[in-house]
Design an enzyme around this catalytic site. Structure first.
Site, mmCIF file in Angstrom:
data_model
loop_
_atom_site.group_PDB
_atom_site.id
_atom_site.type_symbol
_atom_site.label_atom_id
_atom_site.label_comp_id
_atom_site.label_asym_id
_atom_site.label_seq_id
_atom_site.Cartn_x
_atom_site.Cartn_y
_atom_site.Cartn_z
ATOM 1 N N LYS A 67 7.833 -5.303 -5.778
ATOM 2 C CA LYS A 67 8.183 -3.895 -6.034
ATOM 3 C C LYS A 67 9.521 -3.543 -5.387
ATOM 4 O O LYS A 67 10.392 -2.955 -6.022
ATOM 5 C CB LYS A 67 7.067 -3.036 -5.421
ATOM 6 C CG LYS A 67 7.064 -1.608 -5.804
ATOM 7 C CD LYS A 67 5.893 -0.883 -5.145
ATOM 8 C CE LYS A 67 4.540 -1.459 -5.529
ATOM 9 N NZ LYS A 67 3.421 -0.635 -5.079
ATOM 10 N N LYS A 109 1.309 -5.181 3.759
ATOM 11 C CA LYS A 109 0.219 -4.229 3.496
ATOM 12 C C LYS A 109 -0.780 -4.295 4.637
ATOM 13 O O LYS A 109 -0.913 -5.343 5.285
ATOM 14 C CB LYS A 109 -0.488 -4.575 2.181
ATOM 15 C CG LYS A 109 -1.177 -3.400 1.543
ATOM 16 C CD LYS A 109 -0.180 -2.513 0.836
ATOM 17 C CE LYS A 109 -0.823 -1.310 0.203
ATOM 18 N NZ LYS A 109 0.158 -0.599 -0.656
ATOM 19 N N SER A 138 10.224 6.262 0.788
ATOM 20 C CA SER A 138 9.986 5.769 2.159
ATOM 21 C C SER A 138 11.263 5.135 2.711
ATOM 22 O O SER A 138 11.578 5.275 3.897
ATOM 23 C CB SER A 138 8.869 4.725 2.174
ATOM 24 O OG SER A 138 7.612 5.348 2.279
HETATM 25 P P1 NAD Z 1 -5.812 8.538 -2.634
HETATM 26 O O1 NAD Z 1 -6.819 8.128 -1.638
HETATM 27 O O2 NAD Z 1 -4.933 9.693 -2.309
HETATM 28 O O3 NAD Z 1 -6.506 8.874 -4.051
HETATM 29 C C1 NAD Z 1 -7.299 8.002 -4.775
HETATM 30 C C2 NAD Z 1 -8.228 8.846 -5.655
HETATM 31 O O4 NAD Z 1 -8.921 7.987 -6.548
HETATM 32 C C3 NAD Z 1 -9.261 9.620 -4.851
HETATM 33 O O5 NAD Z 1 -9.254 10.977 -5.258
HETATM 34 C C4 NAD Z 1 -10.570 8.922 -5.211
HETATM 35 O O6 NAD Z 1 -11.689 9.785 -5.170
HETATM 36 C C5 NAD Z 1 -10.275 8.435 -6.620
HETATM 37 N N1 NAD Z 1 -11.152 7.341 -7.049
HETATM 38 C C6 NAD Z 1 -11.673 6.336 -6.308
HETATM 39 N N2 NAD Z 1 -12.415 5.520 -7.087
HETATM 40 C C7 NAD Z 1 -12.365 6.022 -8.334
HETATM 41 C C8 NAD Z 1 -12.936 5.642 -9.577
HETATM 42 N N3 NAD Z 1 -13.696 4.553 -9.679
HETATM 43 N N4 NAD Z 1 -12.686 6.397 -10.674
HETATM 44 C C9 NAD Z 1 -11.897 7.497 -10.594
HETATM 45 N N5 NAD Z 1 -11.327 7.907 -9.438
HETATM 46 C C10 NAD Z 1 -11.570 7.192 -8.323
HETATM 47 O O7 NAD Z 1 -4.973 7.223 -2.923
HETATM 48 P P2 NAD Z 1 -3.501 7.128 -3.519
HETATM 49 O O8 NAD Z 1 -2.552 7.082 -2.383
HETATM 50 O O9 NAD Z 1 -3.356 8.129 -4.596
HETATM 51 O O10 NAD Z 1 -3.535 5.642 -4.120
HETATM 52 C C11 NAD Z 1 -4.080 5.376 -5.413
HETATM 53 C C12 NAD Z 1 -3.527 4.044 -5.901
HETATM 54 O O11 NAD Z 1 -2.097 4.121 -5.930
HETATM 55 C C13 NAD Z 1 -3.841 2.831 -5.039
HETATM 56 O O12 NAD Z 1 -3.962 1.694 -5.873
HETATM 57 C C14 NAD Z 1 -2.598 2.679 -4.169
HETATM 58 O O13 NAD Z 1 -2.424 1.352 -3.700
HETATM 59 C C15 NAD Z 1 -1.532 3.053 -5.179
HETATM 60 N N6 NAD Z 1 -0.264 3.491 -4.588
HETATM 61 C C16 NAD Z 1 -0.204 4.539 -3.732
HETATM 62 C C17 NAD Z 1 1.030 4.943 -3.222
HETATM 63 C C18 NAD Z 1 1.191 6.152 -2.331
HETATM 64 O O14 NAD Z 1 2.342 6.537 -2.037
HETATM 65 N N7 NAD Z 1 0.131 6.788 -1.900
HETATM 66 C C19 NAD Z 1 2.187 4.240 -3.558
HETATM 67 C C20 NAD Z 1 2.099 3.164 -4.455
HETATM 68 C C21 NAD Z 1 0.861 2.811 -4.962
#
Ligand code: NAD
Length: 478
Positions: A100, A112, A369
Protein backbone atom coordinates in the site's frame (compact mmCIF):
# COMPACT_ATOMS: atom_id res chain seq x y z
CA UNK A 1 6.99 -22.39 2.05
CA UNK A 2 9.53 -19.77 3.16
CA UNK A 3 6.77 -17.37 4.19
CA UNK A 4 5.17 -19.71 6.65
CA UNK A 5 8.13 -20.63 8.79
CA UNK A 6 7.30 -18.01 11.38
CA UNK A 7 3.69 -19.00 11.76
CA UNK A 8 2.47 -20.60 14.95
CA UNK A 9 -0.22 -23.22 15.03
CA UNK A 10 -2.96 -21.20 13.34
CA UNK A 11 -4.25 -22.09 9.93
CA UNK A 12 -2.84 -19.77 7.31
CA UNK A 13 -5.33 -18.24 4.88
CA UNK A 14 -5.11 -14.48 4.68
CA UNK A 15 -1.31 -14.23 4.46
CA UNK A 16 -1.41 -17.14 2.02
CA UNK A 17 -3.94 -15.23 -0.11
CA UNK A 18 -1.74 -12.11 -0.11
CA UNK A 19 1.27 -14.25 -1.12
CA UNK A 20 -0.80 -15.95 -3.83
CA UNK A 21 -1.65 -12.55 -5.32
CA UNK A 22 1.99 -11.49 -4.98
CA UNK A 23 3.27 -14.63 -6.74
CA UNK A 24 0.80 -14.19 -9.57
CA UNK A 25 1.86 -10.56 -10.09
CA UNK A 26 5.58 -11.36 -9.73
CA UNK A 27 5.52 -13.25 -13.03
CA UNK A 28 4.98 -9.90 -14.76
CA UNK A 29 8.19 -8.49 -13.23
CA UNK A 30 11.79 -9.34 -14.02
CA UNK A 31 13.30 -9.65 -10.57
CA UNK A 32 15.54 -12.32 -9.14
CA UNK A 33 13.62 -15.07 -7.28
CA UNK A 34 15.59 -14.42 -4.08
CA UNK A 35 14.78 -10.72 -4.14
CA UNK A 36 11.10 -11.51 -4.68
CA UNK A 37 11.23 -13.87 -1.69
CA UNK A 38 12.82 -11.13 0.42
CA UNK A 39 10.09 -8.66 -0.59
CA UNK A 40 7.29 -11.15 0.10
CA UNK A 41 8.46 -12.47 3.49
CA UNK A 42 7.68 -10.90 6.85
CA UNK A 43 11.02 -9.64 8.21
CA UNK A 44 10.14 -9.56 11.92
CA UNK A 45 7.26 -11.18 13.78
CA UNK A 46 7.01 -10.33 17.47
CA UNK A 47 4.49 -12.40 19.37
CA UNK A 48 4.04 -11.70 23.05
CA UNK A 49 1.76 -12.17 26.03
CA UNK A 50 1.27 -9.93 29.03
CA UNK A 51 -0.94 -9.91 32.12
CA UNK A 52 -3.49 -7.31 33.17
CA UNK A 53 -5.51 -7.11 36.33
CA UNK A 54 -9.14 -8.12 35.78
CA UNK A 55 -11.53 -8.13 38.76
CA UNK A 56 -9.73 -9.78 41.67
CA UNK A 57 -7.38 -11.73 39.43
CA UNK A 58 -5.27 -11.59 36.30
CA UNK A 59 -5.89 -12.12 32.63
CA UNK A 60 -3.23 -12.90 30.03
CA UNK A 61 -3.48 -11.01 26.73
CA UNK A 62 -2.09 -12.26 23.40
CA UNK A 63 -0.57 -9.63 21.15
CA UNK A 64 1.57 -9.17 18.03
CA UNK A 65 3.57 -6.61 16.11
CA UNK A 66 4.79 -7.59 12.66
CA UNK A 67 7.25 -5.55 10.60
CA UNK A 68 6.90 -6.91 7.11
CA UNK A 69 9.53 -4.90 5.27
CA UNK A 70 12.19 -2.42 6.36
CA UNK A 71 13.19 -1.34 2.86
CA UNK A 72 11.97 2.07 4.04
CA UNK A 73 12.04 3.40 7.61
CA UNK A 74 10.00 3.73 9.68
CA UNK A 75 7.59 0.87 9.16
CA UNK A 76 3.95 1.78 9.52
CA UNK A 77 0.63 0.10 10.21
CA UNK A 78 -2.43 0.08 12.45
CA UNK A 79 -3.20 -1.94 15.57
CA UNK A 80 -6.22 -4.21 15.43
CA UNK A 81 -8.20 -4.84 18.60
CA UNK A 82 -10.21 -7.98 17.93
CA UNK A 83 -10.81 -11.33 19.57
CA UNK A 84 -10.47 -12.89 16.09
CA UNK A 85 -6.98 -11.53 15.46
CA UNK A 86 -4.18 -14.07 14.95
CA UNK A 87 -0.61 -14.18 13.70
CA UNK A 88 -1.54 -15.05 10.14
CA UNK A 89 -3.90 -12.07 9.94
CA UNK A 90 -1.35 -9.61 11.37
CA UNK A 91 1.29 -10.87 8.92
CA UNK A 92 -1.10 -10.47 5.99
CA UNK A 93 -2.11 -6.97 7.07
CA UNK A 94 1.56 -5.98 7.56
CA UNK A 95 2.39 -7.23 4.06
CA UNK A 96 -0.52 -5.27 2.58
CA UNK A 97 0.83 -2.16 4.32
CA UNK A 98 4.17 -2.55 2.52
CA UNK A 99 2.49 -2.74 -0.89
CA UNK A 100 0.00 0.00 0.00
CA UNK A 101 2.75 2.47 0.97
CA UNK A 102 4.62 1.71 -2.27
CA UNK A 103 1.47 2.22 -4.37
CA UNK A 104 0.74 5.68 -2.97
CA UNK A 105 4.43 6.66 -2.73
CA UNK A 106 4.47 6.95 1.06
CA UNK A 107 8.10 6.34 2.12
CA UNK A 108 7.39 3.71 4.80
CA UNK A 109 7.77 -0.03 5.12
CA UNK A 110 4.75 -2.08 6.15
CA UNK A 111 3.83 -3.21 9.67
CA UNK A 112 0.74 -4.19 11.67
CA UNK A 113 -0.21 -4.91 15.26
CA UNK A 114 -2.86 -7.01 16.90
CA UNK A 115 -4.30 -7.33 20.40
CA UNK A 116 -6.55 -10.34 20.86
CA UNK A 117 -9.46 -8.85 22.80
CA UNK A 118 -13.04 -7.81 22.21
CA UNK A 119 -12.90 -4.18 23.40
CA UNK A 120 -16.59 -4.36 24.39
CA UNK A 121 -15.69 -6.79 27.19
CA UNK A 122 -13.37 -4.33 28.95
CA UNK A 123 -13.83 -1.11 30.90
CA UNK A 124 -12.13 2.05 29.64
CA UNK A 125 -9.60 1.72 32.47
CA UNK A 126 -8.80 -1.86 31.45
CA UNK A 127 -8.45 -0.85 27.78
CA UNK A 128 -6.05 1.89 28.83
CA UNK A 129 -4.03 -0.61 30.89
CA UNK A 130 -3.90 -3.04 27.95
CA UNK A 131 -2.89 -0.34 25.47
CA UNK A 132 -0.19 1.12 27.70
CA UNK A 133 1.24 -2.30 28.55
CA UNK A 134 1.22 -3.25 24.83
CA UNK A 135 3.17 -0.05 24.12
CA UNK A 136 5.70 -0.79 26.86
CA UNK A 137 6.26 -4.26 25.41
CA UNK A 138 6.94 -2.68 21.99
CA UNK A 139 9.36 -0.18 23.55
CA UNK A 140 11.23 -3.00 25.33
CA UNK A 141 11.91 -4.71 21.98
CA UNK A 142 12.53 -1.54 19.96
CA UNK A 143 9.35 -2.11 17.92
CA UNK A 144 8.08 1.46 18.14
CA UNK A 145 9.52 4.93 17.53
CA UNK A 146 9.23 7.81 15.04
CA UNK A 147 12.09 6.41 12.96
CA UNK A 148 11.48 2.71 13.73
CA UNK A 149 7.84 1.65 13.59
CA UNK A 150 4.81 3.95 13.81
CA UNK A 151 1.40 2.45 14.73
CA UNK A 152 -2.01 3.89 13.81
CA UNK A 153 -5.67 2.96 14.34
CA UNK A 154 -7.26 -0.08 12.74
CA UNK A 155 -10.35 -2.19 13.37
CA UNK A 156 -11.42 -1.70 17.00
CA UNK A 157 -9.05 1.16 17.82
CA UNK A 158 -9.14 4.92 17.32
CA UNK A 159 -7.91 8.30 18.54
CA UNK A 160 -8.34 7.41 22.20
CA UNK A 161 -6.00 4.41 21.99
CA UNK A 162 -3.47 6.38 19.91
CA UNK A 163 -3.42 9.05 22.66
CA UNK A 164 -2.55 6.44 25.28
CA UNK A 165 0.21 5.07 23.04
CA UNK A 166 1.63 8.56 22.41
CA UNK A 167 1.59 9.41 26.11
CA UNK A 168 3.19 6.09 27.11
CA UNK A 169 5.91 6.43 24.48
CA UNK A 170 6.65 10.06 25.42
CA UNK A 171 6.74 9.20 29.14
CA UNK A 172 9.16 6.32 28.55
CA UNK A 173 11.37 8.48 26.31
CA UNK A 174 11.73 11.73 28.25
CA UNK A 175 13.11 14.61 26.24
CA UNK A 176 12.75 12.90 22.86
CA UNK A 177 11.82 15.84 20.65
CA UNK A 178 10.00 13.79 18.02
CA UNK A 179 8.17 11.48 20.44
CA UNK A 180 4.73 12.43 19.07
CA UNK A 181 5.78 11.03 15.69
CA UNK A 182 5.84 7.54 17.24
CA UNK A 183 2.13 7.04 16.49
CA UNK A 184 -0.43 8.60 14.13
CA UNK A 185 -4.21 8.90 14.18
CA UNK A 186 -3.97 11.00 17.35
CA UNK A 187 -6.62 13.59 18.24
CA UNK A 188 -5.91 17.06 16.86
CA UNK A 189 -5.44 18.40 20.41
CA UNK A 190 -2.62 15.86 20.90
CA UNK A 191 -0.55 16.65 17.80
CA UNK A 192 -2.89 14.89 15.38
CA UNK A 193 -3.78 16.34 12.00
CA UNK A 194 -7.01 17.73 10.56
CA UNK A 195 -8.66 15.23 8.22
CA UNK A 196 -7.01 12.01 9.52
CA UNK A 197 -10.18 10.59 11.10
CA UNK A 198 -12.09 10.61 7.82
CA UNK A 199 -9.08 10.11 5.50
CA UNK A 200 -9.53 6.41 4.71
CA UNK A 201 -13.22 6.79 3.85
CA UNK A 202 -12.58 9.97 1.87
CA UNK A 203 -9.86 8.12 -0.03
CA UNK A 204 -12.23 5.22 -0.78
CA UNK A 205 -14.82 7.66 -2.14
CA UNK A 206 -12.23 9.45 -4.31
CA UNK A 207 -10.95 6.11 -5.61
CA UNK A 208 -14.49 5.11 -6.66
CA UNK A 209 -15.19 8.51 -8.23
CA UNK A 210 -11.98 8.25 -10.23
CA UNK A 211 -12.72 4.70 -11.34
CA UNK A 212 -16.23 5.51 -12.58
CA UNK A 213 -14.95 8.57 -14.45
CA UNK A 214 -13.10 6.41 -17.01
CA UNK A 215 -15.55 5.95 -19.89
CA UNK A 216 -13.71 3.02 -21.51
CA UNK A 217 -13.81 0.93 -18.32
CA UNK A 218 -17.42 1.80 -17.51
CA UNK A 219 -18.57 0.82 -20.99
CA UNK A 220 -16.83 -2.54 -20.60
CA UNK A 221 -18.64 -3.34 -17.34
CA UNK A 222 -21.97 -1.87 -18.44
CA UNK A 223 -22.16 1.25 -16.27
CA UNK A 224 -22.55 4.88 -17.25
CA UNK A 225 -19.72 7.29 -16.52
CA UNK A 226 -19.79 9.46 -13.40
CA UNK A 227 -20.51 9.03 -9.70
CA UNK A 228 -23.83 10.89 -9.73
CA UNK A 229 -26.74 8.50 -9.16
CA UNK A 230 -24.58 5.38 -8.71
CA UNK A 231 -26.25 2.98 -6.26
CA UNK A 232 -23.93 1.89 -3.45
CA UNK A 233 -24.08 -0.71 -0.66
CA UNK A 234 -21.61 -0.33 2.21
CA UNK A 235 -20.72 -3.09 4.68
CA UNK A 236 -19.53 -1.84 8.09
CA UNK A 237 -20.55 1.47 9.61
CA UNK A 238 -17.27 2.04 11.47
CA UNK A 239 -14.57 4.55 10.64
CA UNK A 240 -13.97 3.45 7.03
CA UNK A 241 -17.54 2.44 6.13
CA UNK A 242 -19.27 5.45 7.66
CA UNK A 243 -16.92 7.97 6.02
CA UNK A 244 -16.92 6.16 2.66
CA UNK A 245 -20.73 6.29 2.63
CA UNK A 246 -20.78 9.93 3.76
CA UNK A 247 -18.39 11.17 1.07
CA UNK A 248 -19.92 9.03 -1.68
CA UNK A 249 -23.31 10.58 -0.87
CA UNK A 250 -21.68 14.03 -0.94
CA UNK A 251 -20.26 13.22 -4.39
CA UNK A 252 -23.77 12.40 -5.63
CA UNK A 253 -23.99 8.60 -5.20
CA UNK A 254 -27.10 7.03 -3.62
CA UNK A 255 -26.44 4.84 -0.59
CA UNK A 256 -29.08 2.13 -1.07
CA UNK A 257 -27.82 -0.42 1.46
CA UNK A 258 -25.93 -0.54 4.76
CA UNK A 259 -24.81 -3.73 6.51
CA UNK A 260 -23.61 -4.17 10.08
CA UNK A 261 -22.91 -7.37 11.98
CA UNK A 262 -26.45 -7.44 13.48
CA UNK A 263 -28.21 -7.11 10.11
CA UNK A 264 -28.64 -5.06 6.96
CA UNK A 265 -31.07 -2.45 5.62
CA UNK A 266 -31.98 -1.44 2.07
CA UNK A 267 -33.92 1.30 0.30
CA UNK A 268 -33.65 1.66 -3.50
CA UNK A 269 -34.46 5.38 -3.14
CA UNK A 270 -31.54 5.95 -0.79
CA UNK A 271 -30.72 5.91 2.93
CA UNK A 272 -29.68 8.94 4.99
CA UNK A 273 -26.27 7.76 6.28
CA UNK A 274 -26.14 10.21 9.19
CA UNK A 275 -29.67 9.32 10.31
CA UNK A 276 -28.87 5.58 10.17
CA UNK A 277 -25.67 6.18 12.12
CA UNK A 278 -27.58 8.10 14.82
CA UNK A 279 -30.33 5.43 14.89
CA UNK A 280 -27.69 2.73 15.50
CA UNK A 281 -26.02 4.84 18.16
CA UNK A 282 -29.32 5.34 19.99
CA UNK A 283 -30.77 1.82 19.66
CA UNK A 284 -27.64 -0.33 19.34
CA UNK A 285 -28.79 -1.75 15.99
CA UNK A 286 -29.03 -0.79 12.36
CA UNK A 287 -32.36 -2.66 12.22
CA UNK A 288 -35.61 -0.81 12.91
CA UNK A 289 -34.52 2.31 11.01
CA UNK A 290 -37.74 3.94 9.77
CA UNK A 291 -36.30 4.93 6.36
CA UNK A 292 -35.48 1.33 5.35
CA UNK A 293 -37.77 -0.51 2.89
CA UNK A 294 -36.14 -3.93 3.47
CA UNK A 295 -34.38 -5.44 6.47
CA UNK A 296 -32.20 -8.55 6.67
CA UNK A 297 -31.38 -10.28 9.95
CA UNK A 298 -28.64 -12.13 8.08
CA UNK A 299 -26.28 -9.27 7.33
CA UNK A 300 -24.62 -11.10 4.42
CA UNK A 301 -27.90 -10.92 2.47
CA UNK A 302 -27.43 -7.16 2.42
CA UNK A 303 -24.38 -7.57 0.16
CA UNK A 304 -26.45 -9.40 -2.44
CA UNK A 305 -29.01 -6.64 -3.13
CA UNK A 306 -29.31 -4.55 -6.32
CA UNK A 307 -26.61 -1.91 -6.61
CA UNK A 308 -23.80 -0.68 -8.88
CA UNK A 309 -21.01 -0.55 -6.32
CA UNK A 310 -20.33 -2.63 -3.21
CA UNK A 311 -17.96 -1.27 -0.55
CA UNK A 312 -16.95 -3.96 1.95
CA UNK A 313 -15.52 -1.91 4.84
CA UNK A 314 -15.65 -4.30 7.81
CA UNK A 315 -13.29 -7.28 7.75
CA UNK A 316 -11.47 -9.71 5.49
CA UNK A 317 -12.93 -12.73 3.70
CA UNK A 318 -16.46 -11.40 3.20
CA UNK A 319 -16.78 -12.17 -0.52
CA UNK A 320 -15.78 -15.73 -1.30
CA UNK A 321 -16.56 -18.37 -3.91
CA UNK A 322 -19.72 -19.22 -1.91
CA UNK A 323 -21.43 -15.81 -2.25
CA UNK A 324 -19.69 -13.97 -5.10
CA UNK A 325 -22.12 -15.22 -7.74
CA UNK A 326 -24.99 -13.59 -5.83
CA UNK A 327 -23.32 -10.18 -5.74
CA UNK A 328 -25.14 -7.85 -8.17
CA UNK A 329 -22.68 -4.95 -8.01
CA UNK A 330 -20.44 -4.27 -11.02
CA UNK A 331 -17.70 -2.72 -8.90
CA UNK A 332 -16.32 -3.91 -5.58
CA UNK A 333 -14.31 -1.16 -3.87
CA UNK A 334 -12.36 -2.72 -1.01
CA UNK A 335 -12.53 -0.36 1.97
CA UNK A 336 -11.52 -3.22 4.28
CA UNK A 337 -8.29 -5.16 3.92
CA UNK A 338 -8.68 -8.52 2.19
CA UNK A 339 -12.49 -8.68 1.87
CA UNK A 340 -12.40 -10.65 -1.41
CA UNK A 341 -10.78 -14.09 -1.70
CA UNK A 342 -8.59 -14.74 -4.78
CA UNK A 343 -11.11 -17.32 -6.06
CA UNK A 344 -14.00 -14.87 -5.70
CA UNK A 345 -12.01 -12.20 -7.53
CA UNK A 346 -11.50 -14.47 -10.54
CA UNK A 347 -15.23 -15.28 -10.65
CA UNK A 348 -16.22 -11.62 -10.23
CA UNK A 349 -14.03 -10.49 -13.14
CA UNK A 350 -15.32 -13.36 -15.29
CA UNK A 351 -18.87 -12.05 -14.59
CA UNK A 352 -17.73 -8.72 -16.07
CA UNK A 353 -17.00 -6.88 -12.83
CA UNK A 354 -14.14 -4.70 -11.63
CA UNK A 355 -12.44 -4.66 -8.21
CA UNK A 356 -10.69 -1.59 -6.81
CA UNK A 357 -8.13 -3.38 -4.61
CA UNK A 358 -7.70 -2.74 -0.89
CA UNK A 359 -4.03 -1.83 -1.06
CA UNK A 360 -4.96 1.17 -3.17
CA UNK A 361 -8.59 1.86 -2.21
CA UNK A 362 -8.01 2.22 1.54
CA UNK A 363 -4.58 3.89 1.31
CA UNK A 364 -6.00 7.30 2.24
CA UNK A 365 -5.46 6.53 5.91
CA UNK A 366 -1.76 5.88 5.63
CA UNK A 367 -1.36 8.82 3.27
CA UNK A 368 -2.73 11.26 5.84
CA UNK A 369 -0.85 9.43 8.61
CA UNK A 370 2.28 10.27 6.62
CA UNK A 371 1.22 13.95 6.63
CA UNK A 372 0.65 13.73 10.41
CA UNK A 373 4.11 12.22 10.91
CA UNK A 374 5.65 15.02 8.82
CA UNK A 375 3.77 17.57 10.94
CA UNK A 376 5.05 15.94 14.13
CA UNK A 377 8.66 15.98 12.90
CA UNK A 378 8.45 19.60 11.71
CA UNK A 379 6.56 20.71 14.85
CA UNK A 380 4.41 23.12 12.86
CA UNK A 381 0.88 22.82 11.47
CA UNK A 382 0.52 22.80 7.69
CA UNK A 383 -0.37 26.27 6.41
CA UNK A 384 0.75 28.10 9.55
CA UNK A 385 3.83 29.72 7.99
CA UNK A 386 2.37 30.72 4.62
CA UNK A 387 -1.38 31.26 5.02
CA UNK A 388 -1.25 35.00 5.82
CA UNK A 389 1.52 35.55 3.25
CA UNK A 390 -0.60 33.88 0.52
CA UNK A 391 -3.65 35.95 1.47
CA UNK A 392 -1.67 39.19 1.25
CA UNK A 393 -0.19 38.22 -2.12
CA UNK A 394 -3.64 37.19 -3.42
CA UNK A 395 -5.18 40.46 -2.17
CA UNK A 396 -2.52 42.49 -4.01
CA UNK A 397 -3.17 40.48 -7.19
CA UNK A 398 -6.97 40.87 -6.99
CA UNK A 399 -6.64 44.62 -6.31
CA UNK A 400 -4.34 44.96 -9.32
CA UNK A 401 -6.68 42.99 -11.65
CA UNK A 402 -9.69 45.02 -10.44
CA UNK A 403 -7.71 48.22 -11.01
CA UNK A 404 -6.66 47.25 -14.56
CA UNK A 405 -10.03 45.86 -15.68
CA UNK A 406 -12.27 48.25 -13.77
CA UNK A 407 -14.40 45.24 -12.74
CA UNK A 408 -15.10 44.93 -9.01
CA UNK A 409 -15.54 41.39 -7.64
CA UNK A 410 -18.30 40.67 -5.11
CA UNK A 411 -17.13 40.26 -1.47
CA UNK A 412 -17.82 36.49 -1.80
CA UNK A 413 -15.72 36.21 -4.98
CA UNK A 414 -12.92 38.23 -3.37
CA UNK A 415 -12.76 36.10 -0.23
CA UNK A 416 -12.85 32.83 -2.23
CA UNK A 417 -9.86 33.91 -4.34
CA UNK A 418 -7.90 35.55 -1.54
CA UNK A 419 -8.29 32.95 1.22
CA UNK A 420 -5.08 31.03 2.08
CA UNK A 421 -5.32 27.25 2.56
CA UNK A 422 -6.07 25.80 6.01
CA UNK A 423 -4.42 22.61 7.27
CA UNK A 424 -7.58 20.64 6.45
CA UNK A 425 -7.68 21.98 2.89
CA UNK A 426 -4.01 21.17 2.35
CA UNK A 427 -4.43 17.65 3.76
CA UNK A 428 -7.53 16.98 1.64
CA UNK A 429 -5.83 18.34 -1.45
CA UNK A 430 -2.72 16.19 -0.85
CA UNK A 431 -4.94 13.16 -0.28
CA UNK A 432 -7.00 13.76 -3.42
CA UNK A 433 -3.90 14.25 -5.53
CA UNK A 434 -2.38 11.02 -4.18
CA UNK A 435 -5.52 8.96 -4.80
CA UNK A 436 -6.06 10.28 -8.33
CA UNK A 437 -2.43 9.91 -9.44
CA UNK A 438 -2.12 6.43 -7.94
CA UNK A 439 -5.33 5.24 -9.62
CA UNK A 440 -4.09 6.22 -13.05
CA UNK A 441 -0.66 4.74 -12.38
CA UNK A 442 -2.31 1.39 -11.57
CA UNK A 443 -4.72 1.66 -14.49
CA UNK A 444 -1.91 2.37 -16.96
CA UNK A 445 -0.23 -0.89 -15.94
CA UNK A 446 -3.59 -2.70 -16.11
CA UNK A 447 -4.34 -1.45 -19.61
CA UNK A 448 -0.87 -1.53 -21.08
CA UNK A 449 0.55 -4.82 -19.87
CA UNK A 450 -0.63 -7.78 -21.82
CA UNK A 451 -2.16 -10.53 -19.67
CA UNK A 452 -2.53 -8.36 -16.55
CA UNK A 453 -6.19 -9.04 -15.91
CA UNK A 454 -7.02 -7.25 -12.68
CA UNK A 455 -6.33 -3.89 -11.06
CA UNK A 456 -4.95 -5.81 -8.07
CA UNK A 457 -2.29 -7.53 -10.15
CA UNK A 458 -1.42 -4.18 -11.74
CA UNK A 459 -1.15 -2.59 -8.28
CA UNK A 460 1.08 -5.44 -7.07
CA UNK A 461 3.35 -5.15 -10.12
CA UNK A 462 3.86 -1.42 -9.50
CA UNK A 463 4.51 -2.01 -5.79
CA UNK A 464 6.94 -4.89 -6.37
CA UNK A 465 8.93 -2.83 -8.87
CA UNK A 466 9.23 0.14 -6.50
CA UNK A 467 10.23 -2.02 -3.51
CA UNK A 468 12.74 -3.94 -5.65
CA UNK A 469 14.43 -0.65 -6.60
CA UNK A 470 14.75 0.25 -2.90
CA UNK A 471 16.30 -3.11 -2.02
CA UNK A 472 18.70 -2.95 -4.97
CA UNK A 473 19.78 0.57 -4.02
CA UNK A 474 20.28 -0.42 -0.40
CA UNK A 475 22.40 -3.48 -1.21
CA UNK A 476 23.01 -6.15 1.39
CA UNK A 477 25.11 -5.48 4.47
CA UNK A 478 26.90 -7.01 6.30
P1 NAD B 1 -14.02 0.00 12.86
O1 NAD B 1 -13.80 -0.82 14.06
O2 NAD B 1 -14.09 1.48 13.03
O3 NAD B 1 -15.37 -0.44 12.10
C1 NAD B 1 -15.64 -1.71 11.63
C2 NAD B 1 -17.16 -1.87 11.57
O4 NAD B 1 -17.47 -3.09 10.91
C3 NAD B 1 -17.81 -1.89 12.94
O5 NAD B 1 -18.89 -0.96 12.96
C4 NAD B 1 -18.30 -3.33 13.07
O6 NAD B 1 -19.45 -3.46 13.87
C5 NAD B 1 -18.56 -3.69 11.62
N1 NAD B 1 -18.58 -5.14 11.38
C6 NAD B 1 -17.84 -6.10 11.98
N2 NAD B 1 -18.15 -7.31 11.46
C7 NAD B 1 -19.09 -7.11 10.53
C8 NAD B 1 -19.83 -7.95 9.65
N3 NAD B 1 -19.61 -9.27 9.63
N4 NAD B 1 -20.74 -7.41 8.82
C9 NAD B 1 -20.96 -6.07 8.81
N5 NAD B 1 -20.29 -5.21 9.62
C10 NAD B 1 -19.39 -5.72 10.47
O7 NAD B 1 -12.86 -0.42 11.87
P2 NAD B 1 -12.29 0.42 10.64
O8 NAD B 1 -11.13 1.20 11.13
O9 NAD B 1 -13.41 1.07 9.94
O10 NAD B 1 -11.67 -0.77 9.75
C11 NAD B 1 -12.49 -1.52 8.86
C12 NAD B 1 -11.58 -2.18 7.83
O11 NAD B 1 -10.84 -1.16 7.14
C13 NAD B 1 -10.53 -3.14 8.37
O12 NAD B 1 -10.31 -4.17 7.42
C14 NAD B 1 -9.28 -2.28 8.46
O13 NAD B 1 -8.09 -3.04 8.42
C15 NAD B 1 -9.45 -1.44 7.21
N6 NAD B 1 -8.71 -0.17 7.22
C16 NAD B 1 -8.89 0.75 8.20
C17 NAD B 1 -8.19 1.95 8.14
C18 NAD B 1 -8.40 3.07 9.14
O14 NAD B 1 -7.84 4.17 8.94
N7 NAD B 1 -9.18 2.88 10.18
C19 NAD B 1 -7.26 2.18 7.12
C20 NAD B 1 -7.10 1.21 6.12
C21 NAD B 1 -7.83 0.04 6.19
Amino acid sequence: MANNILLADEETHFFGDVCKNFDYAAQFTKHDAGLLDQIKSCNSVYRFRFPIRKGDGFEVIDAWRVEHSQHQSPTKGGIRYSEMVNEDEVMALAALMTYKCAIVNVPFGGAKGGIKINPKNYTVQELENITRRYTVELIRKNFIGPSIDVPAPDYGSGEREMSWIADTYATMNPGQLDAMGAVTGKPIALHGIAGRREATGRGVAIAIRECVSVAEDMTRIGLTTGISGKRVIVQGLGNVGYHSAKFLAEFGAIIVGLCEFEGAIYNADGLDVEAVFQHRKNTGSILGYAGAKKEFKNSMEGLEQECDILVPAALENQITDTNVKKIKAKIIAEGANGPTSPEAETIFYSKGGLIIPDMYANAGGVTVSYFEWLKNLSHVAFGRMNRRFEETANTNLVNMVEGITGVALTPMQRSTIIKGASELELVNSGLEDTMIRSYHEIRETYKNTEKIDTLRTAAFVGAINKIAVSYKNLGVWP
